[in-house]
Design a protein around this motif. Structure first.
Motif, mmCIF file in Angstrom:
data_model
loop_
_atom_site.group_PDB
_atom_site.id
_atom_site.type_symbol
_atom_site.label_atom_id
_atom_site.label_comp_id
_atom_site.label_asym_id
_atom_site.label_seq_id
_atom_site.Cartn_x
_atom_site.Cartn_y
_atom_site.Cartn_z
ATOM 1 N N GLN A 15 0.838 -1.202 0.000
ATOM 2 C CA GLN A 15 0.000 0.000 0.000
ATOM 3 C C GLN A 15 0.871 1.248 0.000
ATOM 4 O O GLN A 15 0.572 2.222 -0.701
ATOM 5 N N ASP B 123 -7.156 -7.885 -12.372
ATOM 6 C CA ASP B 123 -6.736 -7.098 -11.207
ATOM 7 C C ASP B 123 -5.993 -5.827 -11.620
ATOM 8 O O ASP B 123 -5.110 -5.348 -10.907
ATOM 9 N N ARG C 27 -5.842 -2.960 -9.013
ATOM 10 C CA ARG C 27 -5.455 -3.291 -7.639
ATOM 11 C C ARG C 27 -4.522 -2.244 -7.039
ATOM 12 O O ARG C 27 -4.717 -1.784 -5.903
ATOM 13 N N LEU D 41 -5.318 0.269 -3.912
ATOM 14 C CA LEU D 41 -4.466 0.345 -2.720
ATOM 15 C C LEU D 41 -4.018 1.778 -2.457
ATOM 16 O O LEU D 41 -3.953 2.223 -1.305
ATOM 17 N N THR E 207 -5.974 -4.801 10.669
ATOM 18 C CA THR E 207 -6.606 -6.100 10.869
ATOM 19 C C THR E 207 -5.700 -6.992 11.706
ATOM 20 O O THR E 207 -4.476 -6.779 11.766
ATOM 21 N N PRO F 239 1.916 -10.855 4.127
ATOM 22 C CA PRO F 239 0.800 -10.708 3.197
ATOM 23 C C PRO F 239 0.545 -9.222 2.947
ATOM 24 O O PRO F 239 0.800 -8.394 3.815
ATOM 25 N N VAL G 94 -1.801 -5.901 2.357
ATOM 26 C CA VAL G 94 -3.117 -5.454 2.776
ATOM 27 C C VAL G 94 -4.083 -5.682 1.625
ATOM 28 O O VAL G 94 -3.780 -5.391 0.474
ATOM 29 N N GLU G 95 -5.237 -6.222 1.942
ATOM 30 C CA GLU G 95 -6.223 -6.484 0.894
ATOM 31 C C GLU G 95 -6.801 -5.174 0.379
ATOM 32 O O GLU G 95 -6.930 -4.201 1.118
ATOM 33 N N THR G 96 -7.168 -5.188 -0.910
ATOM 34 C CA THR G 96 -7.851 -4.017 -1.460
ATOM 35 C C THR G 96 -9.272 -3.985 -0.946
ATOM 36 O O THR G 96 -9.842 -4.999 -0.558
#
Length: 823
Positions: A114, A237, A240, A244, A252, A266, A268-270
Motif C-alpha cells: 500500500q 486485477d 489493484r 491500494l 486487521t 501478506p 493489505v487487501e484491497t
C-alpha cells in the motif's frame, strides 16, 4: 441492539418538532450565562508555546466547535494547526502517513504494497510552481499550520497522559510535518472516471459498447468510440494498485500478525469491490436570493456527501484575526475553511463531473521490457527507487515506475502491455481543497470567480451568496483538452492521444443572479443547453439527477424559503425513482396472493423513504436486490449482464416507462411481467428478513449507519463499542436529498451527508450546522459522538460567529501564550 425510538416521525411532526427545537435553542443560547454561571467558572487551560508571537484564545462551544481568536494571521493558522492536533492528532497523523506512503514504518510489513502504491501518486513536480498556484501567502499559511501541529506533538512529549490512545495501543509516536506534506499528498482526493473506463472496457470485451449504455447512461447524449488498436479485454486485477493507493487504512489482526511473524508478509487487501446503490460521493447545495428568502437575506445551504468513518471526515472551526474572519468546515489536516462564510460571502460546493483521468496502454519492446513504444520509437520507463521503512524489519527498496504520462499500475507480460494513469492530480496546484485559501478571502463575486480560476481538485460546483443579496454558481477544476478522443475508454500511450492544455475558467459555464431566485446543484448533469459540450467534452458520466429534481421541485413551488425550509430539505426523503415506479405499478394487478399483497403495501405510499414505513423496506429491497438484477437479464445478453454490477437507475427507469426501447416484441407485456415477478421475489425476501406481517416491516431495522474506527478490528469488544459510532437505524435511500448510498449485501450506509450547513447570509449567528458524528477524535471526549443523533434526526446547532454569542456558548477556554515552553 438497534432501538425503535430512532424511527423517523411523520413529516408534519418533524416540522413542528424542528420549529420548537429552533425556538428553544435560540432561547437557550440567549440565556446560557444564567445557567452556566460567570465566565470564571468555565474550565480554562493555559499553554505556553515558543512559536507564538502574541496570545491566542480558543473558545470551545457546547457542540465542540473551536473559535480561535488571534491578533495576526501567523498566529491564527499556527493555532488552527495546534487545535486540529488537539482534537484530531491520530486522524491527521494517519492521513499524512497514508498519503506519503509511510504506514509500514508504524504498522509493519503488511502495508509495504500500500505504501508503494500510494507513493506512485504523490506530487513530484516543481514545488515553487505548486505553491504559486494557490496564491500569495499559501505556503506561509501551510508553514504556520504545520508548525502548530508540530508544536502540539512537542507539547505531548511533556504531557504524555494527553497522548491519543491509538499511539499507545500500537506503541508508536506521531510524526512531525513539513509544509510540503500538506500539498504533495493527492491520493485522498476524489478521482474522476478511471474506474468507469475500466468498467466500460469490460462490458465491451464481454459484449459491445451498446450494452454498456445499460450500465451507465451518458449525458449529454454521446456515443463513445473505441480507439483504434485497443484490446478492451483488460487484466482482472488491473486496478489493484490504484485501489491500494486510494483506499482508507484499516488495521486487521492478520496485518498485526504479519508484523510479528518471521514469514513473508501478506499485503493489505484491497477494499471490497461491491458498489453501493449509487455513487455516494455526491452532495447538495443551493443559494437563495433575498426576494425568494423568508429572511429577506440570501441563504446558502450545503451538505457534502462522503464515505463514513470515525473520526469525522469534516471539522468545523472559526478563525478570527484582524485581517480575516472565516467559519465553516474543512478536512482536519488542512488549514483554512473550504465550506462556510467570511464577513462578506458564503460559499459551498458539490461535485461537478469533469473527467480528469485517462488510462494509457503501452506496447512493450519485445527485446527490452524496460521500454515502451512512443511516436514510432522506444522510450525507457523512468524508475524511482525509494526506501520504505518497515517496523521491526530492514527497510524495503521500492521501485516506482513511470511513463511520460504518469505512474505505471500494471504490467501484463503475457501480452507485452503496460498500463499507466494520467491524472490531473499530478499537475501543479491540484492538492485537494487547498485552493480554498484563495476564495475564503473573497469579498465579492469577481474576486470569488478569480479564485476559482485556479481551483484544481476535486472538480466542484462552487456556489456563492453575499451580504448584498447576490448569488452565483462557478464550476471549478482542471479540465483537460482532449482534441481527438472523449476520455471514456483507455487509449494507446504511443503519442496519438495527448492532452492539449486545459480549458480556461471562462470556458466553463457559470450563472449570476438568475431570474429564478435560486441556484441548486446535486451533481446532476447541469451543463446549459447551449453549452458546446461536443467540442469541450468536459465529462459524460454524471450521478443520478433525482436528488436535484426533488430539490428543484420543492424550491420552485415555494413562494419564500426560510432557514428551516433549507434544514428540512437537506433531510428530505422523497424518492423520485420510487414515485415513478409506483406510477407504473398502479394499473397492474395479480391473482397471486403475494404479488397482490406486495402491490397493496406500495399502493398508497407517498414515496418518502422513512425508516419505520413498511413500504420503504419493501421498495428498497425490491429496487436494490431484485428489480435491477432482473432488468439486466431481460434486456442484455448473459455475458453483458455478468460484466456489470448493476444497471444505471436512470436508464432502467426510462426503459421501464418506455419499454419499446429495450424489451423488443410485446414490450409492455414483458415489462409488466418483470415488474410483478421481481416485486413478488422482494416480498418473499422481506418475509424472510422481517417476518410474514408486512405491517411490522421497518426499513430502519435493515439499513444502518456505522462510523468505524481504523482500529476497530484489532481491539476487544468493549473498546470497539467505545471507538465506533453506531449502528444507528437509518432512513433514506441513494436517490433522496438526504442521501443514503448503502451496501446491498447488508444495507449498511456507506456514504451520505457528512456535515450539514445552512447560512443566513449577513445574520451570521442565525446560521446552523451539524457534523456527523462529532467534532472530537478522542473517544473519551463528550464531542466524539454527541452530534450523531442530532444528525440522524435532522437537528442542528447554531453556527455562532459573533464574539458575544460565542462567549455565551463557551464551555472551555484555552489560552495559548508566547514564551519558553515549560515541561
Amino acid at each position: 441492539m438497534l432501538r425503535a425510538h430512532l424511527q423517523r416521525p411523520p413529516r408534519i411532526v418533524r416540522s413542528f418538532a424542528l420549529a420548537i427545537y429552533v425556538l428553544l435553542m435560540a432561547v437557550w443560547v440567549a440565556t446560557v450565562p444564567a445557567h452556566f454561571g460567570q465566565q470564571s467558572t468555565i474550565p480554562s487551560e493555559t499553554i505556553t508555546l515558543p512559536n507564538l508571537r502574541q496570545p491566542v484564545e480558543i473558545l470551545v462551544d457546547h457542540w465542540g466547535v473551536p473559535h480561535i481568536y488571534a491578533k495576526n494571521e501567523a498566529d491564527l493558522f499556527f493555532a488552527q494547526g495546534f487545535n486540529a492536533a488537539r482534537d484530531r492528532l491520530f486522524q491527521i497523523d494517519l492521513w499524512r502517513r497514508r498519503g506519503l506512503g509511510q504506514l509500514s514504518e508504524v504498522f509493519g510489513q503488511a502495508f509495504v504494497e500500500q505504501d508503494k502504491a500510494t507513493r506512485l501518486f504523490l506530487y513530484r513536480g516543481d514545488m515553487d510552481k505548486e505553491w504559486a498556484v494557490y496564491g500569495p501567502g499559501a505556503k506561509q499559511i501551510a508553514e504556520h499550520f504545520v508548525a502548530g501541529v508540530n508544536a502540539y506533538i512537542e507539547w505531548l512529549a511533556h504531557h504524555p497522559d494527553r497522548t491519543p490512545w491509538e499511539f499507545k495501543e500500537l506503541s508508536y509516536a506521531p510524526a512531525k510535518w513539513s509544509a510540503d506534506d500538506v500539498v504533495r499528498i493527492r491520493s485522498h482526493g476524489l478521482t474522476r472516471n478511471l474506474n468507469n473506463e475500466v468498467a466500460r472496457s469490460r462490458v465491451m470485451c464481454a459484449a459491445d459498447l451498446k450494452s454498456d449504455e445499460v450500465r451507465l447512461g451518458l449525458q449529454p447524449p454521446w456515443q463513445p468510440q473505441a480507439p483504434p488498436g485497443i484490446d478492451p479485454c483488460l487484466p482482472k486485477d488491473l486496478l489493484r494498485v490504484f485501489t491500494l493507493a486510494t483506499q482508507e487504512v484499516r488495521l486487521t489482526p492478520a496485518a498485526l500478525k504479519a508484523t510479528a511473524s518471521a514469514d513473508s508478509a501478506p499485503v493489505v487487501e484491497t477494499a471490497g469491490s461491491e458498489q453501493p446503490t449509487e455513487n455516494f460521493e455526491g452532495s447538495n447545495n443551493w443559494v437563495i436570493a433575498p426576494w425568494k428568502s423568508a429572511t429577506g437575506r440570501a441563504i446558502m445551504a450545503n451538505d457534502p456527501h462522503r464515505a463514513y468513518s470515525e473520526p469525522s471526515l469534516r471539522y468545523i472551526s472559526d478563525l478570527n484575526a484582524p485581517t480575516l474572519h472565516v467559519i465553516g468546515a474543512n478536512e482536519p489536516a488542512l488549514p483554512g475553511v473550504s465550506l462556510g462564510h467570511n464577513d462578506w460571502i458564503a460559499f459551498g460546493y458539490t461535485i461537478f463531473a469533469i473527467d480528469q483521468d485517462d488510462l494509457y496502454i503501452y506496447e512493450l519492446n519485445p527485446a527490452n521490457s524496460n521500454q515502451y513504444k512512443y511516436q514510432g520509437g522506444w522510450e525507457p520507463f523512468r524508475v524511482v527507487w525509494e526506501e520504505i521503512k518497515v517496523k521491526g524489519r530492514a527497510p524495503v527498496l521500492a521501485d516506482l515506475t513511470f511513463t511520460r504520462h504518469g505512474p505505471v499500475i500494471y504490467i501484463e507480460k503475457e501480452k507485452d502491455r503496460a498500463f499507466a494513469v494520467r491524472s490531473a492530480w499530478l499537475e501543479p496546484g491540484m492538492a485537494p481543497y487547498y485552493g480554498s485559501v484563495r476564495y475564503m478571502r473573497a469579498k465579492n463575486f469577481d474576486q470569488f470567480k478569480q479564485a476559482i480560476e485556479y481551483w484544481g481538485a476535486p472538480t466542484l460546483n462552487h456556489v456563492y451568496a453575499d451580504v448584498k443579496g447576490n448569488i452565483g454558481w462557478v464550476p471549478g477544476g482542471l479540465a483537460p483538452i482532449r482534441p481527438n478522443w472523449d476520455g471514456l475508454l483507455p487509449v494507446p500511450g504511443d503519442g496519438r492521444f495527448e492532452w492539449a492544455g486545459r480549458w480556461k475558467g471562462e470556458q466553463l459555464p457559470r450563472v449570476y443572479n438568475p431570474v429564478s431566485g435560486y441556484i441548486t446543484t446535486s451533481n446532476e448533469m447541469n451543463l446549459p443547453a447551449d453549452y458546446p459540450y461536443q467540442e469541450r467534452k468536459l465529462g459524460f458520466e454524471w450521478p443520478n439527477g433525482s436528488r436535484h429534481q426533488r430539490i428543484d421541485e420543492v424550491m420552485s413551488k415555494a413562494n419564500k424559503l426560510s432557514i428551516e425550509d433549507s434544514m428540512n430539505l437537506q433531510n428530505d426523503l422523497v424518492s423520485i425513482p420510487a414515485r415513478r415506479l409506483i406510477a407504473l405499478l398502479k394499473p397492474l394487478s395479480s391473482n397471486d396472493p403475494k404479488t397482490k399483497a406486495a402491490l397493496g403495501v406500495l399502493a398508497s405510499w407517498n414515496a418518502s423513504v422513512d425508516a419505520g414505513v413498511p413500504a420503504s423496506a419493501l421498495h428498497e429491497v425490491w429496487f436494490s436486490r431484485h428489480l435491477g438484477r432482473d432488468f439486466k437479464s431481460a434486456v442484455l445478453s448473459q455475458r453483458a449482464a455478468a460484466a456489470m454490477d448493476a444497471p444505471d437507475a436512470a436508464v432502467m427507469l426510462d426503459a421501464l416507462e418506455h419499454p419499446e426501447t429495450r424489451f423488443g416484441r410485446n414490450a409492455a407485456e414483458k415489462r409488466n411481467r418483470l415488474l410483478l415477478t421481481s416485486l413478488r421475489s422482494a416480498y418473499e425476501e422481506m418475509e424472510k428478513l422481517q417476518g410474514p406481517d408486512a405491517k411490522q416491516w421497518n426499513w430502519g431495522k435493515l439499513q444502518y449507519n456505522l462510523s468505524e474506527h481504523p482500529f476497530a478490528a484489532i481491539v476487544d469488544d468493549a473498546t470497539r463499542a467505545k471507538i465506533n459510532v453506531g449502528p444507528i437505524e437509518k432512513n433514506g435511500s441513494a436517490f433522496v436529498p438526504n442521501q443514503s448510498g448503502y451496501r446491498v449485501s447488508d444495507f449498511r450506509q456507506m456514504g451520505g451527508p457528512s456535515v450539514r450547513v445552512v447560512v443566513d447570509v449577513g445574520n451570521w449567528d442565525n446560521s446552523k450546522a451539524v457534523n456527523h458524528p462529532g467534532q472530537s477524535g478522542d473517544p473519551g471526549s463528550p464531542h466524539y459522538r454527541d452530534l450523531a443523533q442530532m444528525w440522524r434526526n435532522g437537528q442542528y446547532f447554531p453556527l455562532l460567529y459573533s464574539r458575544k454569542a460565542v462567549e455565551n456558548a463557551t464551555e472551555k477556554r484555552i489560552k495559548l501564550v508566547p514564551g519558553r515552553a515549560q515541561p
